[in-house]
Design a protein around this motif. Structure first.
Motif, mmCIF file in Angstrom:
data_model
loop_
_atom_site.group_PDB
_atom_site.id
_atom_site.type_symbol
_atom_site.label_atom_id
_atom_site.label_comp_id
_atom_site.label_asym_id
_atom_site.label_seq_id
_atom_site.Cartn_x
_atom_site.Cartn_y
_atom_site.Cartn_z
ATOM 1 N N ALA A 177 116.895 51.140 44.576
ATOM 2 C CA ALA A 177 116.236 49.915 44.144
ATOM 3 C C ALA A 177 117.208 48.934 43.507
ATOM 4 C CB ALA A 177 115.112 50.260 43.179
ATOM 5 N N GLY A 178 118.357 49.400 43.093
ATOM 6 C CA GLY A 178 119.338 48.530 42.458
ATOM 7 C C GLY A 178 119.776 47.379 43.338
ATOM 8 N N VAL A 179 119.740 47.578 44.646
ATOM 9 C CA VAL A 179 120.180 46.523 45.564
ATOM 10 C C VAL A 179 119.238 45.320 45.488
ATOM 11 C CG1 VAL A 179 119.008 47.346 47.652
ATOM 12 C CG2 VAL A 179 121.137 46.082 47.856
ATOM 13 N N ILE A 180 117.966 45.555 45.318
ATOM 14 C CA ILE A 180 117.010 44.455 45.196
ATOM 15 C C ILE A 180 117.261 43.695 43.888
ATOM 16 C CG2 ILE A 180 114.573 43.845 44.959
ATOM 17 C CD1 ILE A 180 113.981 46.240 46.809
ATOM 18 N N ARG A 181 117.499 44.412 42.830
ATOM 19 C CA ARG A 181 117.791 43.791 41.546
ATOM 20 C C ARG A 181 119.079 42.959 41.638
ATOM 21 N NH1 ARG A 181 118.812 47.979 38.629
ATOM 22 N NH2 ARG A 181 116.687 48.718 38.800
ATOM 23 N N GLN A 182 120.100 43.509 42.284
ATOM 24 C CA GLN A 182 121.353 42.777 42.445
ATOM 25 C C GLN A 182 121.143 41.502 43.274
ATOM 26 O OE1 GLN A 182 123.835 45.730 44.253
ATOM 27 N NE2 GLN A 182 124.668 46.444 42.295
ATOM 28 N N PHE A 183 120.339 41.631 44.309
ATOM 29 C CA PHE A 183 120.075 40.474 45.174
ATOM 30 C C PHE A 183 119.335 39.378 44.408
ATOM 31 C CE2 PHE A 183 117.358 38.305 48.362
ATOM 32 C CZ PHE A 183 118.375 37.688 49.082
ATOM 33 N N THR A 184 118.310 39.742 43.663
ATOM 34 C CA THR A 184 117.567 38.737 42.901
ATOM 35 C C THR A 184 118.432 38.117 41.800
ATOM 36 O OG1 THR A 184 116.552 40.442 41.513
ATOM 37 C CG2 THR A 184 115.300 39.691 43.426
ATOM 38 N N THR A 185 119.296 38.913 41.196
ATOM 39 C CA THR A 185 120.225 38.383 40.197
ATOM 40 C C THR A 185 121.178 37.378 40.850
ATOM 41 O OG1 THR A 185 120.108 40.413 38.913
ATOM 42 C CG2 THR A 185 122.019 38.996 38.516
ATOM 43 N N TRP A 186 121.664 37.712 42.032
ATOM 44 C CA TRP A 186 122.549 36.813 42.767
ATOM 45 C C TRP A 186 121.814 35.523 43.119
ATOM 46 C CZ3 TRP A 186 122.417 35.315 48.061
ATOM 47 C CH2 TRP A 186 123.551 34.602 48.483
ATOM 48 N N LEU A 187 120.554 35.631 43.576
ATOM 49 C CA LEU A 187 119.788 34.427 43.909
ATOM 50 C C LEU A 187 119.564 33.553 42.675
ATOM 51 C CD1 LEU A 187 117.046 35.463 46.485
ATOM 52 C CD2 LEU A 187 119.023 33.986 46.835
ATOM 53 N N ASP A 188 119.380 34.176 41.526
ATOM 54 C CA ASP A 188 119.248 33.400 40.287
ATOM 55 C C ASP A 188 120.536 32.636 39.982
ATOM 56 O OD1 ASP A 188 116.641 34.206 39.859
ATOM 57 O OD2 ASP A 188 117.189 35.831 38.488
ATOM 58 N N ALA A 189 121.667 33.230 40.320
ATOM 59 C CA ALA A 189 122.966 32.589 40.057
ATOM 60 C C ALA A 189 123.279 31.483 41.042
ATOM 61 C CB ALA A 189 124.074 33.647 40.081
ATOM 62 N N VAL A 190 122.779 31.597 42.266
ATOM 63 C CA VAL A 190 123.010 30.580 43.309
ATOM 64 C C VAL A 190 121.670 30.159 43.927
ATOM 65 C CG1 VAL A 190 125.405 31.173 43.883
ATOM 66 C CG2 VAL A 190 123.555 32.450 44.937
ATOM 67 N N PRO A 191 120.820 29.489 43.161
ATOM 68 C CA PRO A 191 119.466 29.181 43.624
ATOM 69 C C PRO A 191 119.403 28.294 44.858
ATOM 70 C CG PRO A 191 119.956 27.996 41.602
ATOM 71 C CD PRO A 191 121.086 28.952 41.828
ATOM 72 N N TYR A 192 120.444 27.511 45.127
ATOM 73 C CA TYR A 192 120.442 26.638 46.291
ATOM 74 C C TYR A 192 120.448 27.410 47.602
ATOM 75 C CZ TYR A 192 125.377 27.637 45.629
ATOM 76 O OH TYR A 192 126.572 28.277 45.427
ATOM 77 N N VAL A 193 120.830 28.683 47.561
ATOM 78 C CA VAL A 193 120.861 29.510 48.778
ATOM 79 C C VAL A 193 119.443 29.935 49.180
ATOM 80 C CG1 VAL A 193 121.668 31.700 49.733
ATOM 81 C CG2 VAL A 193 123.210 30.300 48.383
ATOM 82 N N ALA A 194 118.567 30.118 48.212
ATOM 83 C CA ALA A 194 117.220 30.619 48.486
ATOM 84 C C ALA A 194 116.475 29.741 49.480
ATOM 85 C CB ALA A 194 116.429 30.733 47.193
ATOM 86 N N CYS A 195 116.710 28.432 49.462
ATOM 87 C CA CYS A 195 115.989 27.542 50.382
ATOM 88 C C CYS A 195 116.400 27.744 51.838
ATOM 89 C CB CYS A 195 116.167 26.083 49.969
ATOM 90 S SG CYS A 195 117.835 25.459 50.149
ATOM 91 N N PHE A 196 117.507 28.417 52.088
ATOM 92 C CA PHE A 196 117.952 28.661 53.458
ATOM 93 C C PHE A 196 117.392 29.962 54.045
ATOM 94 C CE2 PHE A 196 121.462 26.168 51.578
ATOM 95 C CZ PHE A 196 121.361 25.058 52.398
ATOM 96 N N ILE A 197 116.887 30.836 53.196
ATOM 97 C CA ILE A 197 116.394 32.146 53.647
ATOM 98 C C ILE A 197 114.987 32.019 54.189
ATOM 99 C CG2 ILE A 197 115.869 34.523 52.929
ATOM 100 C CD1 ILE A 197 118.011 34.160 50.752
#
Length: 82
Positions: A61-81
Protein backbone atom coordinates in the motif's frame (compact mmCIF):
# COMPACT_ATOMS: atom_id res chain seq x y z
CA UNK A 1 11.28 40.06 -38.78
CA UNK A 2 8.15 41.17 -36.97
CA UNK A 3 5.65 38.52 -35.96
CA UNK A 4 2.02 39.49 -36.50
CA UNK A 5 0.46 36.69 -34.48
CA UNK A 6 0.62 35.91 -30.77
CA UNK A 7 3.39 33.32 -31.06
CA UNK A 8 6.91 34.57 -30.64
CA UNK A 9 9.52 34.09 -33.34
CA UNK A 10 11.05 31.12 -31.48
CA UNK A 11 7.80 29.21 -30.93
CA UNK A 12 6.10 26.79 -33.27
CA UNK A 13 2.34 26.87 -33.68
CA UNK A 14 0.72 24.72 -30.98
CA UNK A 15 -0.99 22.54 -33.59
CA UNK A 16 2.40 21.64 -35.05
CA UNK A 17 3.91 20.82 -31.64
CA UNK A 18 0.90 18.63 -30.80
CA UNK A 19 1.14 16.86 -34.17
CA UNK A 20 4.86 16.16 -33.68
CA UNK A 21 4.36 14.80 -30.18
CA UNK A 22 1.29 12.86 -31.27
CA UNK A 23 3.58 10.80 -33.49
CA UNK A 24 5.81 10.12 -30.47
CA UNK A 25 2.98 9.23 -28.06
CA UNK A 26 4.22 5.65 -27.56
CA UNK A 27 7.92 6.57 -27.31
CA UNK A 28 8.42 7.58 -23.67
CA UNK A 29 12.14 8.25 -24.09
CA UNK A 30 11.54 10.71 -26.93
CA UNK A 31 8.71 12.38 -25.02
CA UNK A 32 10.98 12.89 -22.01
CA UNK A 33 13.63 14.42 -24.28
CA UNK A 34 11.06 16.69 -25.93
CA UNK A 35 9.89 17.82 -22.49
CA UNK A 36 13.23 19.54 -21.89
CA UNK A 37 13.25 21.44 -25.19
CA UNK A 38 11.15 24.35 -23.92
CA UNK A 39 7.94 25.10 -22.02
CA UNK A 40 5.81 24.68 -25.10
CA UNK A 41 7.09 21.14 -25.63
CA UNK A 42 6.97 20.40 -21.89
CA UNK A 43 3.21 20.92 -21.62
CA UNK A 44 2.46 18.98 -24.79
CA UNK A 45 4.76 16.12 -23.70
CA UNK A 46 3.02 15.84 -20.33
CA UNK A 47 -0.29 15.20 -22.08
CA UNK A 48 1.15 11.95 -23.41
CA UNK A 49 3.52 11.04 -20.57
CA UNK A 50 0.88 11.20 -17.84
CA UNK A 51 -2.21 10.18 -19.80
CA UNK A 52 -2.16 6.79 -18.12
CA UNK A 53 -0.57 5.88 -14.80
CA UNK A 54 -0.11 2.30 -13.61
CA UNK A 55 0.59 1.57 -9.96
CA UNK A 56 2.14 -1.80 -9.17
CA UNK A 57 0.44 -2.86 -5.96
CA UNK A 58 2.58 -5.93 -5.32
CA UNK A 59 4.95 -3.59 -3.47
CA UNK A 60 2.28 -2.87 -0.89
CA UNK A 61 0.00 0.00 0.00
CA UNK A 62 2.98 2.32 0.40
CA UNK A 63 3.11 2.87 -3.35
CA UNK A 64 -0.32 4.52 -3.31
CA UNK A 65 0.73 6.78 -0.45
CA UNK A 66 3.94 7.70 -2.29
CA UNK A 67 1.98 8.44 -5.46
CA UNK A 68 -0.53 10.69 -3.70
CA UNK A 69 2.31 12.47 -1.88
CA UNK A 70 4.02 13.03 -5.23
CA UNK A 71 0.78 14.37 -6.75
CA UNK A 72 0.47 16.79 -3.84
CA UNK A 73 3.99 18.03 -4.61
CA UNK A 74 3.32 18.43 -8.35
CA UNK A 75 -0.43 19.15 -8.59
CA UNK A 76 -0.21 20.38 -12.19
CA UNK A 77 0.43 16.79 -13.31
CA UNK A 78 -2.90 15.51 -11.96
CA UNK A 79 -4.86 17.31 -14.71
CA UNK A 80 -3.08 15.20 -17.35
CA UNK A 81 -4.01 11.83 -15.82
CA UNK A 82 -7.08 10.11 -17.21
Amino acid sequence: MISTDKTSANELPLELVEAILGHLKDDKTSLFLCAVVNRQFLRASRLHLFRSVTLKLQRGAGVIRQFTTWLDAVPYVACFIR
